[in-house]
Design an enzyme around this catalytic site. Structure first.
Site, mmCIF file in Angstrom:
data_model
loop_
_atom_site.group_PDB
_atom_site.id
_atom_site.type_symbol
_atom_site.label_atom_id
_atom_site.label_comp_id
_atom_site.label_asym_id
_atom_site.label_seq_id
_atom_site.Cartn_x
_atom_site.Cartn_y
_atom_site.Cartn_z
ATOM 1 N N HIS A 178 0.893 -1.352 0.024
ATOM 2 C CA HIS A 178 0.273 -0.077 -0.241
ATOM 3 C C HIS A 178 1.016 1.464 0.258
ATOM 4 C CE1 HIS A 178 -3.699 2.075 0.705
ATOM 5 N NE2 HIS A 178 -3.505 2.273 1.855
ATOM 6 N N HIS A 195 -1.915 -2.581 -9.430
ATOM 7 C CA HIS A 195 -3.470 -1.813 -8.498
ATOM 8 C C HIS A 195 -3.975 -2.710 -8.301
ATOM 9 C CE1 HIS A 195 -5.516 1.125 -7.076
ATOM 10 N NE2 HIS A 195 -4.476 2.141 -6.773
ATOM 11 N N ASP A 238 2.509 5.416 -6.486
ATOM 12 C CA ASP A 238 3.582 5.379 -5.455
ATOM 13 C C ASP A 238 5.022 5.504 -6.742
ATOM 14 O OD1 ASP A 238 2.934 5.317 -3.193
ATOM 15 O OD2 ASP A 238 1.740 3.212 -3.925
HETATM 16 C C1 LIG Z 1 -0.816 -3.458 -5.631
HETATM 17 C C2 LIG Z 1 -0.838 -5.206 -6.211
HETATM 18 C C3 LIG Z 1 -0.950 -5.373 -4.209
HETATM 19 C C4 LIG Z 1 -2.701 -5.225 -6.616
HETATM 20 O O1 LIG Z 1 -2.502 -6.439 -7.077
HETATM 21 P P1 LIG Z 1 -4.295 -7.018 -7.404
HETATM 22 O O2 LIG Z 1 -3.120 -7.162 -8.978
HETATM 23 O O3 LIG Z 1 -4.803 -6.736 -6.694
HETATM 24 O O4 LIG Z 1 -3.728 -8.303 -7.052
HETATM 25 P P2 LIG Z 1 -1.885 -9.770 -7.024
HETATM 26 O O5 LIG Z 1 -1.127 -9.332 -5.586
HETATM 27 O O6 LIG Z 1 -2.885 -11.610 -6.419
HETATM 28 O O7 LIG Z 1 -1.602 -9.190 -8.342
HETATM 29 C C5 LIG Z 1 -1.567 -10.387 -9.185
HETATM 30 C C6 LIG Z 1 -1.045 -10.792 -10.267
HETATM 31 O O8 LIG Z 1 -0.178 -10.047 -10.787
HETATM 32 C C7 LIG Z 1 1.467 -9.771 -10.687
HETATM 33 N N1 LIG Z 1 1.438 -8.671 -10.318
HETATM 34 C C8 LIG Z 1 1.316 -7.601 -9.580
HETATM 35 N N2 LIG Z 1 1.703 -6.712 -9.419
HETATM 36 C C9 LIG Z 1 3.056 -6.663 -9.688
HETATM 37 C C10 LIG Z 1 4.072 -6.668 -9.263
HETATM 38 N N3 LIG Z 1 4.440 -5.268 -9.272
HETATM 39 N N4 LIG Z 1 5.483 -6.857 -10.070
HETATM 40 C C11 LIG Z 1 5.548 -7.847 -10.416
HETATM 41 N N5 LIG Z 1 4.379 -9.017 -10.406
HETATM 42 C C12 LIG Z 1 2.545 -8.248 -10.192
HETATM 43 C C13 LIG Z 1 0.927 -10.642 -8.576
HETATM 44 O O9 LIG Z 1 2.972 -11.419 -8.787
HETATM 45 C C14 LIG Z 1 -0.204 -12.111 -9.312
HETATM 46 O O10 LIG Z 1 0.541 -12.525 -10.474
HETATM 47 P P3 LIG Z 1 0.171 -14.405 -10.466
HETATM 48 O O11 LIG Z 1 -1.197 -14.526 -10.095
HETATM 49 O O12 LIG Z 1 0.853 -14.892 -11.276
HETATM 50 O O13 LIG Z 1 0.591 -14.730 -9.204
HETATM 51 C C15 LIG Z 1 0.077 -5.155 -6.832
HETATM 52 O O14 LIG Z 1 0.138 -5.017 -8.178
HETATM 53 C C16 LIG Z 1 1.482 -4.863 -6.518
HETATM 54 O O15 LIG Z 1 1.852 -5.746 -5.779
HETATM 55 N N6 LIG Z 1 2.014 -4.379 -6.889
HETATM 56 C C17 LIG Z 1 3.965 -3.577 -6.177
HETATM 57 C C18 LIG Z 1 3.520 -3.061 -5.030
HETATM 58 C C19 LIG Z 1 2.623 -1.520 -4.829
HETATM 59 O O16 LIG Z 1 3.462 -0.430 -6.048
HETATM 60 N N7 LIG Z 1 1.335 -1.381 -4.520
HETATM 61 C C20 LIG Z 1 1.266 0.195 -4.510
HETATM 62 C C21 LIG Z 1 -0.296 0.466 -5.060
HETATM 63 S S1 LIG Z 1 -0.861 1.936 -4.456
#
Ligand SMILES: CC(C)(COP(=O)(O)OP(=O)(O)OC[C@H]1O[C@@H](n2cnc3c(N)ncnc32)[C@H](O)[C@@H]1OP(=O)(O)O)[C@@H](O)C(=O)NCCC(=O)NCCS
Length: 393
Positions: free
Chosen positions: A224, A263, A320
């Site tokens: 986050h 995201h 971010d």
């Molecule tokens: C923000 C976040 C948690 C959202 O994720 P999401 O799409 O809701 O769900 P998940 O975390 O399950 O990710 C889905 C898939 O995409 C991948 N993925 C998502 N963001 C990624 C990233 N930044 N780098 C690498 N892989 C990523 C995950 O590994 C997962 O892969 P899988 O299905 O093979 O296991 C995720 O994008 C992330 O961890 N980003 C990096 C941290 C970040 O910048 N956070 C700030 C958010 S404002």
């Protein structure tokens, strides 16, 4: 009897848990709206104080309303000295987010409105939190560096005053304006993890400070708000890296994440990132520190290419990703980047807390109480047989 929905949804993606009038996101189209207004419009034309007022009240202020609100926030800036005395005894290498999270209950202890559960009292507490959080962050930064905290300068607007308190120099006007814009961009984001944490806490009728403390804990995590500090670490570690595409490929092959990308809601570029990217380029040019925008752009390009190859073209830069280079160019240390997110988001948190407490978007307040599927040891409804400690050996 309450309706039971027997669908398990780990992480609550796409589950509507409440109504809100505070903000709206269209994740497919990359649109963010506060109280009806597009974020781009607010970032271009408004001030953070106007936006905080808008979030808390639901409509843009008249001139005299804004003046009164700013007077209230400015009057609340001063932090009680005993808090600084405590800071002097705390370990200097404490994470500023921990310091902030530990300080909010101390601010609760001196708030005269704490026991008053009216909307007006909650509004006053919100103005104090908005006024004081930046002063706390800057005060801790100075104390950890062996310096005395400075007194707020009432002649300076919100963001400019923060830069003054942090650096002890009157800030460059353009930079202070840019920081104010960053605060606008971070001020609210519907039911993100920290806002949901705030609302969940106050749904128990806990006070606003307890809600904000919960929000700070949730914000600190690297998935986050903590992501901006991780992005900065990544940028610093790659400062002289020649092969960015190779680094990105290896990282993804190793199952690691590229911080600042992806995201839970946006499936296209985060509209805030678009804004911050231009800001990083402009500030870089102005200060001769173009490297950080350049490097971020290279990581973005390589990331987008790699994600597309892996069938994940919807993983794009989030807020971010470009806030880190912007803050770095402004001379803000990496571990203060998440606290800056907090000093902005507190406006959104307080708006949601008020909405939650006073059921402003739905019929009546409700205590959050989801269900979990039990997958642990189970010996039937009579429970497992307890074996005395002595006989367990
Ligand atoms: C923000 C976040 C948690 C959202 O994720 P999401 O799409 O809701 O769900 P998940 O975390 O399950 O990710 C889905 C898939 O995409 C991948 N993925 C998502 N963001 C990624 C990233 N930044 N780098 C690498 N892989 C990523 C995950 O590994 C997962 O892969 P899988 O299905 O093979 O296991 C995720 O994008 C992330 O961890 N980003 C990096 C941290 C970040 O910048 N956070 C700030 C958010 S404002």
């Amino acid at each position: 009897m309450a309706e039971t929905v027997n669908v398990k949804n780990v992480g609550l993606r796409g589950v509507t848990v409440a109504d809100t009038k505070v903000s709206f996101i269209d994740g497919e189209k990359g649109v963010l709206i506060y109280r009806g207004y597009r974020i781009e419009e607010l970032a271009q034309s408004a001030s953070f104080m106007e936006v905080a007022y808008l979030l808390l009240n639901g409509s843009l202020p008249l001139k005299k309303e804004l003046t009164a609100f700013m007077t209230q926030v400015t009057a609340a800036r001063e932090v009680p000295r005993h808090i600084y005395e405590c800071f002097k005894k705390w370990p200097k290498d404490s994470n500023p987010m921990d310091v902030l999270q530990a300080t909010v209950p101390m601010l609760a202890m001196v708030d005269p409105d704490l026991q008053d559960e009216t909307r007006a009292a909650n509004f006053r507490m919100a103005t104090r939190l908005i006024g004081r959080l930046p002063v706390v962050v800057a005060g801790w930064h100075r104390i950890r560096n062996g310096l005395e905290p400075l007194s707020p300068d009432d002649s300076l607007p919100h963001a400019a005053n923060f830069l003054w308190l942090l650096h002890g120099q009157k800030p460059d006007e353009e930079m202070a304006h840019d920081l104010d814009t960053c605060l606008i961009l971070h001020a609210d984001h519907t039911f993100n993890a920290s806002t949901f944490a705030c609302r969940e806490v106050v749904s128990t009728r806990a006070h606003m400070y307890a809600g904000v403390t919960g929000g700070l804990g949730a914000l600190s995590g690297s998935l986050h708000g903590g992501a901006n500090a991780q992005v900065m670490k990544m940028l610093l570690s790659l400062e002289s890296e020649k092969n960015i595409p190779g680094w990105v490929r290896n990282r993804l092959d190793g199952g690691e994440r590229i911080m600042g990308m992806g995201h839970a809601v946006y499936k296209t570029m985060d509209p805030r990132a678009r804004f911050l990217k231009d800001m990083a380029a402009r500030l870089g040019k102005k200060t001769g520190r173009e490297r950080w925008h350049e490097l971020s752009s290279q990581i973005e390009k390589a990331g987008l290419e790699e994600f597309a190859k892996r069938g994940k073209a919807d993983i794009q830069p989030n807020v971010d990703f470009y806030s880190a280079p912007v803050y770095h160019i402004m001379g803000i240390p990496g571990d203060l980047m998440t606290p800056i997110f907090a000093i902005s988001r507190v406006a959104g948190w307080c708006s949601h807390i008020i909405e939650e407490k006073f059921a402003e978007a739905q019929e009546k307040p409700a205590l959050y109480r989801p269900k979990a599927e039990y997958v642990g040891q189970y010996c039937g409804l009579m429970g497992c047989e307890y074996e005395a400690l002595e006989s367990r050996g």
